[in-house]
Design a protein around this motif. Structure first.
Motif, PDB file in Angstrom:
ATOM      1  N   PHE A 105       0.834  -1.191   0.000  1.00 24.52           N
ATOM      2  CA  PHE A 105       0.000   0.000   0.000  1.00 24.52           C
ATOM      3  C   PHE A 105       0.877   1.252   0.000  1.00 24.52           C
ATOM      4  N   GLY A 106       0.710   2.083  -1.030  1.00 24.90           N
ATOM      5  CA  GLY A 106       1.465   3.319  -1.141  1.00 24.90           C
ATOM      6  C   GLY A 106       0.576   4.537  -1.018  1.00 24.90           C
ATOM      7  N   GLU A 107       1.147   5.712  -1.246  1.00 25.41           N
ATOM      8  CA  GLU A 107       0.388   6.965  -1.147  1.00 25.41           C
ATOM      9  C   GLU A 107      -0.659   7.096  -2.246  1.00 25.41           C
ATOM     10  N   THR A 108      -0.399   6.482  -3.408  1.00 25.80           N
ATOM     11  CA  THR A 108      -1.294   6.680  -4.546  1.00 25.80           C
ATOM     12  C   THR A 108      -1.853   5.384  -5.114  1.00 25.80           C
ATOM     13  N   GLY A 109      -1.671   4.263  -4.405  1.00 30.90           N
ATOM     14  CA  GLY A 109      -2.221   3.024  -4.925  1.00 30.90           C
ATOM     15  C   GLY A 109      -1.834   1.817  -4.087  1.00 30.90           C
ATOM     16  N   GLY A 110      -2.478   0.680  -4.382  1.00 28.94           N
ATOM     17  CA  GLY A 110      -2.195  -0.568  -3.689  1.00 28.94           C
ATOM     18  C   GLY A 110      -2.135  -1.734  -4.656  1.00 28.94           C
ATOM     19  N   LEU A 111      -1.392  -2.781  -4.276  1.00 31.07           N
ATOM     20  CA  LEU A 111      -1.224  -3.988  -5.084  1.00 31.07           C
ATOM     21  C   LEU A 111      -1.430  -5.219  -4.222  1.00 31.07           C
ATOM     22  N   LYS A 112      -1.943  -6.289  -4.842  1.00 35.31           N
ATOM     23  CA  LYS A 112      -2.118  -7.556  -4.136  1.00 35.31           C
ATOM     24  C   LYS A 112      -1.821  -8.700  -5.090  1.00 35.31           C
ATOM     25  N   TRP A 113      -1.038  -9.695  -4.587  1.00 29.53           N
ATOM     26  CA  TRP A 113      -0.709 -10.894  -5.376  1.00 29.53           C
ATOM     27  C   TRP A 113      -0.722 -12.102  -4.457  1.00 29.53           C
ATOM     28  N   MET A 114      -1.218 -13.244  -5.011  1.00 32.70           N
ATOM     29  CA  MET A 114      -1.296 -14.494  -4.252  1.00 32.70           C
ATOM     30  C   MET A 114      -0.669 -15.617  -5.066  1.00 32.70           C
ATOM     31  N   GLN A 115       0.193 -16.422  -4.432  1.00 30.65           N
ATOM     32  CA  GLN A 115       0.906 -17.471  -5.148  1.00 30.65           C
ATOM     33  C   GLN A 115      -0.034 -18.522  -5.720  1.00 30.65           C
ATOM     34  N   GLU A 116      -1.163 -18.748  -5.088  1.00 34.20           N
ATOM     35  CA  GLU A 116      -2.095 -19.779  -5.586  1.00 34.20           C
ATOM     36  C   GLU A 116      -2.916 -19.287  -6.777  1.00 34.20           C
ATOM     37  N   GLN A 117      -2.902 -17.980  -7.015  1.00 34.81           N
ATOM     38  CA  GLN A 117      -3.531 -17.406  -8.222  1.00 34.81           C
ATOM     39  C   GLN A 117      -2.517 -16.474  -8.886  1.00 34.81           C
ATOM     40  N   PRO A 118      -1.421 -17.034  -9.395  1.00 33.37           N
ATOM     41  CA  PRO A 118      -0.291 -16.194  -9.805  1.00 33.37           C
ATOM     42  C   PRO A 118      -0.498 -15.429 -11.099  1.00 33.37           C
ATOM     43  N   ASN A 119      -1.570 -15.728 -11.840  1.00 32.78           N
ATOM     44  CA  ASN A 119      -1.783 -15.062 -13.121  1.00 32.78           C
ATOM     45  C   ASN A 119      -2.381 -13.676 -12.987  1.00 32.78           C
ATOM     46  N   GLN A 120      -2.811 -13.283 -11.783  1.00 32.51           N
ATOM     47  CA  GLN A 120      -3.461 -11.990 -11.597  1.00 32.51           C
ATOM     48  C   GLN A 120      -2.734 -11.158 -10.542  1.00 32.51           C
ATOM     49  N   LEU A 121      -2.557  -9.889 -10.857  1.00 33.76           N
ATOM     50  CA  LEU A 121      -2.055  -8.889  -9.923  1.00 33.76           C
ATOM     51  C   LEU A 121      -3.123  -7.813  -9.822  1.00 33.76           C
ATOM     52  N   TYR A 122      -3.581  -7.532  -8.602  1.00 35.71           N
ATOM     53  CA  TYR A 122      -4.668  -6.591  -8.408  1.00 35.71           C
ATOM     54  C   TYR A 122      -4.105  -5.216  -8.035  1.00 35.71           C
ATOM     55  N   TYR A 123      -4.578  -4.200  -8.788  1.00 34.59           N
ATOM     56  CA  TYR A 123      -4.052  -2.842  -8.635  1.00 34.59           C
ATOM     57  C   TYR A 123      -5.200  -1.871  -8.412  1.00 34.59           C
ATOM     58  N   MET A 124      -5.127  -1.121  -7.322  1.00 36.09           N
ATOM     59  CA  MET A 124      -6.132  -0.108  -7.021  1.00 36.09           C
ATOM     60  C   MET A 124      -5.455   1.256  -6.938  1.00 36.09           C
ATOM     61  N   PRO A 125      -5.626   2.111  -7.955  1.00 37.28           N
ATOM     62  CA  PRO A 125      -5.088   3.474  -7.836  1.00 37.28           C
ATOM     63  C   PRO A 125      -5.950   4.299  -6.884  1.00 37.28           C
ATOM     64  N   LEU A 126      -5.346   5.280  -6.254  1.00 41.13           N
ATOM     65  CA  LEU A 126      -6.071   6.147  -5.325  1.00 41.13           C
ATOM     66  C   LEU A 126      -7.263   6.796  -6.033  1.00 41.13           C
ATOM     67  N   ASN A 127      -8.436   6.675  -5.417  1.00 44.99           N
ATOM     68  CA  ASN A 127      -9.687   7.242  -5.932  1.00 44.99           C
ATOM     69  C   ASN A 127     -10.069   6.664  -7.297  1.00 44.99           C
ATOM     70  N   GLY A 128      -9.507   5.487  -7.609  1.00 44.37           N
ATOM     71  CA  GLY A 128      -9.804   4.856  -8.892  1.00 44.37           C
ATOM     72  C   GLY A 128     -10.619   3.585  -8.719  1.00 44.37           C
ATOM     73  N   ARG A 129     -10.590   2.738  -9.730  1.00 44.64           N
ATOM     74  CA  ARG A 129     -11.314   1.473  -9.716  1.00 44.64           C
ATOM     75  C   ARG A 129     -10.312   0.325  -9.692  1.00 44.64           C
ATOM     76  N   LEU A 130     -10.715  -0.765  -9.074  1.00 42.86           N
ATOM     77  CA  LEU A 130      -9.850  -1.940  -8.992  1.00 42.86           C
ATOM     78  C   LEU A 130      -9.566  -2.472 -10.394  1.00 42.86           C
TER      79      LEU A 130
END
Length: 385
Positions: free
Chosen positions: A266-291
């Protein structure tokens, strides 16, 4: 680039990790499996190595015989993988580095911080590569996560939350199972069990993606199966050298969790999430944006991600492919050394002996903090303070 010669110590028949290494090393045709000392039983090791295609004169009974035999050859191995029990890693890795071989050691690299510092110094003095198999950093989207953070997509990083929790040692009836028991025995595992086994993967992942190192930590360790001397669950709070706050949970008694490695940043302008059991997807949420869902293999990813992508978009990516990216990195760097050229900069992402040393310092700090009711402890190796 000509094929490199590869040898393996440990990882014999029935090994959990041996097949993954052999598949990964051979995947891209960059290494030839030419030598091995695969089992603590010399005859079983020789037999199994020959079954895997190793010539009889390079199917060794133990690592000392392998070192002597390879030293006498002009076509000796370029890289040695050490996949033996934890307590043997230091002695074997040290011997091969000092003899001028590149080494990939399974984690933990050593059993103590002092041993880890010795390995770092030997690697630096010899000019040889000592890599440590934090293989999950080979995943394409983990490398893209690192690239996004490095280029500032999240702004200043405030918080990292990482987990490696599974439930495969939750049955108290397994207390005397030799495949489980050794992990919680200080004589064989050292000062830590679950954190040293899985937690250091999560901690290294935090450093890898953020580009920061852990400076201090506070740990709450528990042996939830009371017969165990060492911990099977730990919660670790940590601080990093650029001010990032870290939270880490690791457990081997979390029934219902399978592999369990995940990371959120989690940063000042966005967040990221990754899981080894679902490695094909990286989830990115920009500040005040959409997932947003970033898919492995799609266009316009980073060069680091592109280099580590192996199968077309929509198909599953697995752990051996991530491990294979570590071997591909090593082949590029070793090949560049032999050919007197500069390696591809993206190949310099393989985990190094310094990473293995930092992990051992963190293991020692967690053990100390856990015994002292969560006292904040310096997590840096003495040589890096």
């Amino acid at each position: 680039m000509a094929k490199l010669n590869w040898g393996m110590i440990g990882g014999g028949e029935g090994s959990q990790i041996g097949p993954a290494h052999r598949l990964s090393a051979g995947l891209d045709g960059l290494f030839s499996f030419v030598a091995g000392a695969l089992d603590h039983n010399p005859e079983a090791g020789r037999r199994y190595a020959q079954e895997l295609g190793v010539a009889a004169d390079r199917a060794y009974g133990d690592w000392r015989e392998m070192l002597q035999g390879e030293n006498a050859r002009e076509d000796r191995v370029d890289l040695v993988t050490v996949a033996t029990p934890n307590s043997t890693h230091f002695e074997i890795t040290k011997a091969f580095l000092e003899a001028g071989y590149h080494v990939l050691c399974e984690k933990p690299m050593t059993m103590t911080v002092e041993e880890g510092e010795d390995i770092v110094r030997i690697a630096q003095k010899s000019g040889k590569i000592c890599a440590v198999n934090y293989g999950y950093t080979g995943y394409s989207l983990v490398r893209h996560m690192r690239a996004m953070i490095a280029r500032g997509d999240l702004g200043r990083i405030r918080l990292v939350v990482t987990e490696f929790a599974h439930g495969h040692h939750a049955d108290a009836a397994d207390a005397d199972n030799p495949r489980v028991r050794w992990r919680y025995d200080p004589a064989q595992a050292g000062v830590s069990a679950q954190f040293a086994d899985c937690g250091i993967h999560a901690l290294h992942m935090a450093s890898f993606v953020t580009g920061q190192e852990v400076t201090k930590l506070s740990a709450d360790c528990a042996s939830l199966i009371e017969s165990r001397v060492l911990e099977d669950d730990a919660m670790v709070n940590f601080r990093m050298d650029a001010g990032t706050v870290g939270r880490l949970w690791t457990s081997s008694v979390a029934i219902g969790r399978q592999h369990g490695l995940s990371i959120q940043v989690f940063g000042e302008t966005g967040g990221l999430k990754w899981m080894q059991e679902q490695p094909n997807q990286l989830y990115y949420m920009p500040l005040n944006g959409r997932l947003q869902t970033i898919e492995r293999g799609e266009e316009n990813l980073s060069p680091e991600a592109d280099r580590a992508t192996r199968v077309t978009i929509g198909h599953a990516e697995g752990m051996p492919l991530a491990f294979a990216n570590i071997y591909t990195d090593l082949a590029e760097v070793i090949g560049a050394k032999k050919e007197g050229r500069s390696p591809d900069p993206a190949a310099n992402l393989y985990p190094k002996s310094e990473d293995g040393l930092r992990s051992m310092a963190a293991v020692a700090a967690v053990a100390q903090s856990g015994k002292e009711d969560g006292l904040w402890v310096d997590a840096r190796p003495p040589m890096f303070r």
